[in-house]
Design a protein around this motif. Structure first.
Motif, PDB file in Angstrom:
ATOM      1  N   ILE A  89      13.699  67.052  44.318  1.00 23.66           N
ATOM      2  CA  ILE A  89      15.085  66.657  44.127  1.00 23.66           C
ATOM      3  C   ILE A  89      15.579  67.219  42.801  1.00 23.66           C
ATOM      4  O   ILE A  89      14.859  67.210  41.797  1.00 23.66           O
ATOM      5  N   ILE A  90      16.800  67.722  42.794  1.00 26.25           N
ATOM      6  CA  ILE A  90      17.375  68.269  41.569  1.00 26.25           C
ATOM      7  C   ILE A  90      17.619  67.134  40.585  1.00 26.25           C
ATOM      8  O   ILE A  90      18.345  66.182  40.881  1.00 26.25           O
ATOM      9  N   SER A  91      16.997  67.220  39.421  1.00 24.25           N
ATOM     10  CA  SER A  91      17.153  66.178  38.395  1.00 24.25           C
ATOM     11  C   SER A  91      18.095  66.596  37.277  1.00 24.25           C
ATOM     12  O   SER A  91      18.513  65.766  36.471  1.00 24.25           O
ATOM     13  N   GLU A  92      18.407  67.874  37.211  1.00 20.86           N
ATOM     14  CA  GLU A  92      19.341  68.366  36.186  1.00 20.86           C
ATOM     15  C   GLU A  92      20.049  69.582  36.734  1.00 20.86           C
ATOM     16  O   GLU A  92      19.454  70.414  37.420  1.00 20.86           O
ATOM     17  N   GLN A  93      21.344  69.702  36.429  1.00 22.47           N
ATOM     18  CA  GLN A  93      22.124  70.841  36.888  1.00 22.47           C
ATOM     19  C   GLN A  93      23.254  71.085  35.913  1.00 22.47           C
ATOM     20  O   GLN A  93      23.918  70.156  35.464  1.00 22.47           O
ATOM     21  N   GLY A  94      23.485  72.353  35.577  1.00 18.42           N
ATOM     22  CA  GLY A  94      24.593  72.660  34.690  1.00 18.42           C
ATOM     23  C   GLY A  94      24.343  73.877  33.837  1.00 18.42           C
ATOM     24  O   GLY A  94      23.518  74.728  34.155  1.00 18.42           O
ATOM     25  N   GLY A  95      25.087  73.951  32.722  1.00 20.71           N
ATOM     26  CA  GLY A  95      24.971  75.043  31.770  1.00 20.71           C
ATOM     27  C   GLY A  95      25.226  74.531  30.373  1.00 20.71           C
ATOM     28  O   GLY A  95      25.500  73.345  30.171  1.00 20.71           O
ATOM     29  N   LYS A  96      25.164  75.416  29.394  1.00 21.73           N
ATOM     30  CA  LYS A  96      25.372  74.998  28.015  1.00 21.73           C
ATOM     31  C   LYS A  96      26.813  74.543  27.781  1.00 21.73           C
ATOM     32  O   LYS A  96      27.075  73.675  26.967  1.00 21.73           O
ATOM     33  N   THR A  97      27.746  75.174  28.514  1.00 20.40           N
ATOM     34  CA  THR A  97      29.148  74.780  28.414  1.00 20.40           C
ATOM     35  C   THR A  97      29.706  74.620  29.818  1.00 20.40           C
ATOM     36  O   THR A  97      29.103  75.087  30.802  1.00 20.40           O
ATOM     37  N   VAL A  98      30.874  73.996  29.923  1.00 18.19           N
ATOM     38  CA  VAL A  98      31.493  73.762  31.233  1.00 18.19           C
ATOM     39  C   VAL A  98      31.761  75.084  31.942  1.00 18.19           C
ATOM     40  O   VAL A  98      31.572  75.201  33.155  1.00 18.19           O
ATOM     41  N   ASN A  99      32.188  76.087  31.192  1.00 16.64           N
ATOM     42  CA  ASN A  99      32.558  77.376  31.784  1.00 16.64           C
ATOM     43  C   ASN A  99      31.454  78.423  31.667  1.00 16.64           C
ATOM     44  O   ASN A  99      31.709  79.619  31.814  1.00 16.64           O
ATOM     45  N   SER A 100      30.247  77.990  31.396  1.00 12.92           N
ATOM     46  CA  SER A 100      29.137  78.932  31.214  1.00 12.92           C
ATOM     47  C   SER A 100      28.854  79.716  32.486  1.00 12.92           C
ATOM     48  O   SER A 100      28.849  79.164  33.588  1.00 12.92           O
ATOM     49  N   ASP A 101      28.660  81.036  32.320  1.00 15.72           N
ATOM     50  CA  ASP A 101      28.286  81.876  33.461  1.00 15.72           C
ATOM     51  C   ASP A 101      26.813  81.739  33.802  1.00 15.72           C
ATOM     52  O   ASP A 101      26.385  82.101  34.899  1.00 15.72           O
ATOM     53  N   VAL A 102      26.034  81.273  32.856  1.00 12.88           N
ATOM     54  CA  VAL A 102      24.593  81.098  33.073  1.00 12.88           C
ATOM     55  C   VAL A 102      24.321  79.620  33.306  1.00 12.88           C
ATOM     56  O   VAL A 102      24.431  78.802  32.394  1.00 12.88           O
ATOM     57  N   LYS A 103      23.982  79.285  34.541  1.00 12.88           N
ATOM     58  CA  LYS A 103      23.719  77.891  34.896  1.00 12.88           C
ATOM     59  C   LYS A 103      22.287  77.766  35.400  1.00 12.88           C
ATOM     60  O   LYS A 103      21.629  78.750  35.731  1.00 12.88           O
ATOM     61  N   HIS A 104      21.838  76.528  35.484  1.00 13.95           N
ATOM     62  CA  HIS A 104      20.463  76.303  35.907  1.00 13.95           C
ATOM     63  C   HIS A 104      20.341  74.952  36.595  1.00 13.95           C
ATOM     64  O   HIS A 104      21.239  74.107  36.517  1.00 13.95           O
ATOM     65  N   ILE A 105      19.206  74.777  37.244  1.00 15.91           N
ATOM     66  CA  ILE A 105      18.807  73.466  37.753  1.00 15.91           C
ATOM     67  C   ILE A 105      17.386  73.206  37.305  1.00 15.91           C
ATOM     68  O   ILE A 105      16.642  74.132  36.960  1.00 15.91           O
TER      69      ILE A 105
ATOM     70  N   VAL B   8      14.168  70.949  38.936  1.00 18.32           N
ATOM     71  CA  VAL B   8      13.721  70.196  40.097  1.00 18.32           C
ATOM     72  C   VAL B   8      12.603  69.261  39.677  1.00 18.32           C
ATOM     73  O   VAL B   8      11.668  69.675  38.976  1.00 18.32           O
ATOM     74  N   ASP B   9      12.732  68.011  40.056  1.00 13.93           N
ATOM     75  CA  ASP B   9      11.716  67.018  39.723  1.00 13.93           C
ATOM     76  C   ASP B   9      10.346  67.501  40.205  1.00 13.93           C
ATOM     77  O   ASP B   9      10.171  67.818  41.383  1.00 13.93           O
ATOM     78  N   GLY B  10       9.391  67.594  39.303  1.00 13.02           N
ATOM     79  CA  GLY B  10       8.062  68.091  39.639  1.00 13.02           C
ATOM     80  C   GLY B  10       7.838  69.539  39.256  1.00 13.02           C
ATOM     81  O   GLY B  10       6.706  70.024  39.272  1.00 13.02           O
ATOM     82  N   TYR B  11       8.925  70.269  38.926  1.00 18.65           N
ATOM     83  CA  TYR B  11       8.818  71.649  38.451  1.00 18.65           C
ATOM     84  C   TYR B  11       9.637  71.712  37.171  1.00 18.65           C
ATOM     85  O   TYR B  11      10.860  71.741  37.201  1.00 18.65           O
ATOM     86  N   ASN B  12       8.981  71.698  36.034  1.00 19.14           N
ATOM     87  CA  ASN B  12       9.655  71.416  34.762  1.00 19.14           C
ATOM     88  C   ASN B  12      10.325  72.615  34.110  1.00 19.14           C
ATOM     89  O   ASN B  12      10.774  72.536  32.973  1.00 19.14           O
ATOM     90  N   LYS B  13      10.413  73.737  34.817  1.00 19.94           N
ATOM     91  CA  LYS B  13      11.062  74.912  34.240  1.00 19.94           C
ATOM     92  C   LYS B  13      12.488  75.034  34.762  1.00 19.94           C
ATOM     93  O   LYS B  13      12.776  74.689  35.905  1.00 19.94           O
ATOM     94  N   LYS B  14      13.370  75.553  33.923  1.00 20.85           N
ATOM     95  CA  LYS B  14      14.732  75.796  34.354  1.00 20.85           C
ATOM     96  C   LYS B  14      14.769  76.927  35.380  1.00 20.85           C
ATOM     97  O   LYS B  14      14.071  77.933  35.241  1.00 20.85           O
ATOM     98  N   ILE B  15      15.596  76.746  36.407  1.00 22.25           N
ATOM     99  CA  ILE B  15      15.756  77.754  37.460  1.00 22.25           C
ATOM    100  C   ILE B  15      17.188  78.256  37.399  1.00 22.25           C
ATOM    101  O   ILE B  15      18.142  77.487  37.539  1.00 22.25           O
ATOM    102  N   LYS B  16      17.362  79.549  37.165  1.00 22.73           N
ATOM    103  CA  LYS B  16      18.700  80.121  37.047  1.00 22.73           C
ATOM    104  C   LYS B  16      19.414  80.113  38.389  1.00 22.73           C
ATOM    105  O   LYS B  16      18.814  80.385  39.435  1.00 22.73           O
ATOM    106  N   ILE B  17      20.715  79.805  38.361  1.00 22.08           N
ATOM    107  CA  ILE B  17      21.543  79.849  39.566  1.00 22.08           C
ATOM    108  C   ILE B  17      22.869  80.523  39.216  1.00 22.08           C
ATOM    109  O   ILE B  17      23.304  80.499  38.072  1.00 22.08           O
ATOM    110  N   ASN B  18      23.507  81.121  40.234  1.00 23.48           N
ATOM    111  CA  ASN B  18      24.827  81.699  40.002  1.00 23.48           C
ATOM    112  C   ASN B  18      25.905  80.662  40.301  1.00 23.48           C
ATOM    113  O   ASN B  18      25.608  79.524  40.714  1.00 23.48           O
ATOM    114  N   ASN B  19      27.151  81.032  40.117  1.00 23.21           N
ATOM    115  CA  ASN B  19      28.242  80.080  40.280  1.00 23.21           C
ATOM    116  C   ASN B  19      28.371  79.575  41.708  1.00 23.21           C
ATOM    117  O   ASN B  19      28.675  78.399  41.938  1.00 23.21           O
TER     118      ASN B  19
END
Length: 245
Positions: free
Chosen positions: A139-155, A157-168
């Motif tokens: 389950i996704i436990s965190e989602q977003g970016g450094k700023t509201v309009n950031s082009d670089v976002k991530h999620i 996932v509970d159980g996988y402690n690394k950030k996963i890059k996602i596009n808009n």
């Protein structure tokens, strides 16, 4: 007495004994060559002649090991990348590279027999990492970016402690699944060849494999997870916090 030589030439055969390689370049070549073939005894090796029709440097020595090292070195340099040479041999390789960059090549001879032809160095092009794809579940436990309009976002996932890059686009698609759905998420990661550690994960695709109720989600969060309720004043605030809208 042992004899070996280096013949420096180009495709136009433009060098001669009188119009050859500048002494500042040749002095580095001679010094590093001696360091690469010396057996530790500092035996004398003489530059006995410079010949024309190319730019041929003839050497003589009474030290058999120097002669054997000269042959072995140039044969290995035809086949091995520079990372497999000793420190002294790498210094010689660096001097050779100065000559190669000027468009020249070198033939190495021992007792009149050519033992190697060198026109470039073999550099280790082994990559530092490789790519690997795999599927993680959670389950996704965190989602977003450094700023509201950031082009670089991530999620995360509970159980996988690394950030996963996602596009808009994926960011928008995943919002409705944030903290609510169990997902199968296909990712691509870089893996270090030296350590085997994964880094720089990015999401390729996902699918829903299970949907939790609100009560299920609250149970899974547990008491320590209720910190997200701080600052909740309305029902809309609560729903926005839970569903990530």
């Amino acid at each position: 007495m042992f004899k070996f030589s280096l013949k420096i030439d180009d495709k136009n055969h433009s060098l001669t004994a009188e119009d050859g390689i500048s002494i500042d370049i040749i002095s580095d070549l001679l010094k590093t060559l001696y360091g690469a073939i010396d057996d530790g005894t500092k035996a004398k090796c003489t530059l006995s002649n410079i010949r024309g029709n190319c730019y041929a440097l003839d050497f003589t020595t009474e030290n058999a090991v120097q002669n054997e090292n000269f042959i072995s070195l140039h044969r290995r340099m035809e086949e091995l990348n520079t990372d497999e040479l000793t420190n002294e041999e790498q210094k010689y390789a660096t001097s050779l590279n100065v000559i190669f960059k000027k468009g020249f090549y070198i033939n190495a001879y021992s007792e009149g027999e050519r033992i190697a032809k060198l026109s470039h160095l073999i550099v280790d092009n082994t990559p530092e990492y490789f790519y690997k794809q795999k599927t993680i579940y959670g389950i996704i436990s965190e989602q977003g970016g450094k700023t509201v309009n950031s082009d670089v976002k991530h999620i995360i996932v509970d159980g996988y402690n690394k950030k996963i890059k996602i596009n808009n686009d994926l960011d928008l698609q995943l919002k409705s699944h944030y903290r609510t759905d169990k997902l199968a998420i296909k990712i691509r990661t870089k893996v270090s060849i030296h350590t085997g550690n994964e880094f720089s994960a990015e999401l390729i695709s996902f699918r829903v494999i299970g949907k939790n109720t609100l009560l299920d989600n609250l149970k899974e969060v547990g008491p320590s997870g209720f910190n997200f309720l701080k600052g909740i004043n309305t029902m809309d605030d609560l729903l926005n916090s839970i569903y990530g809208n």
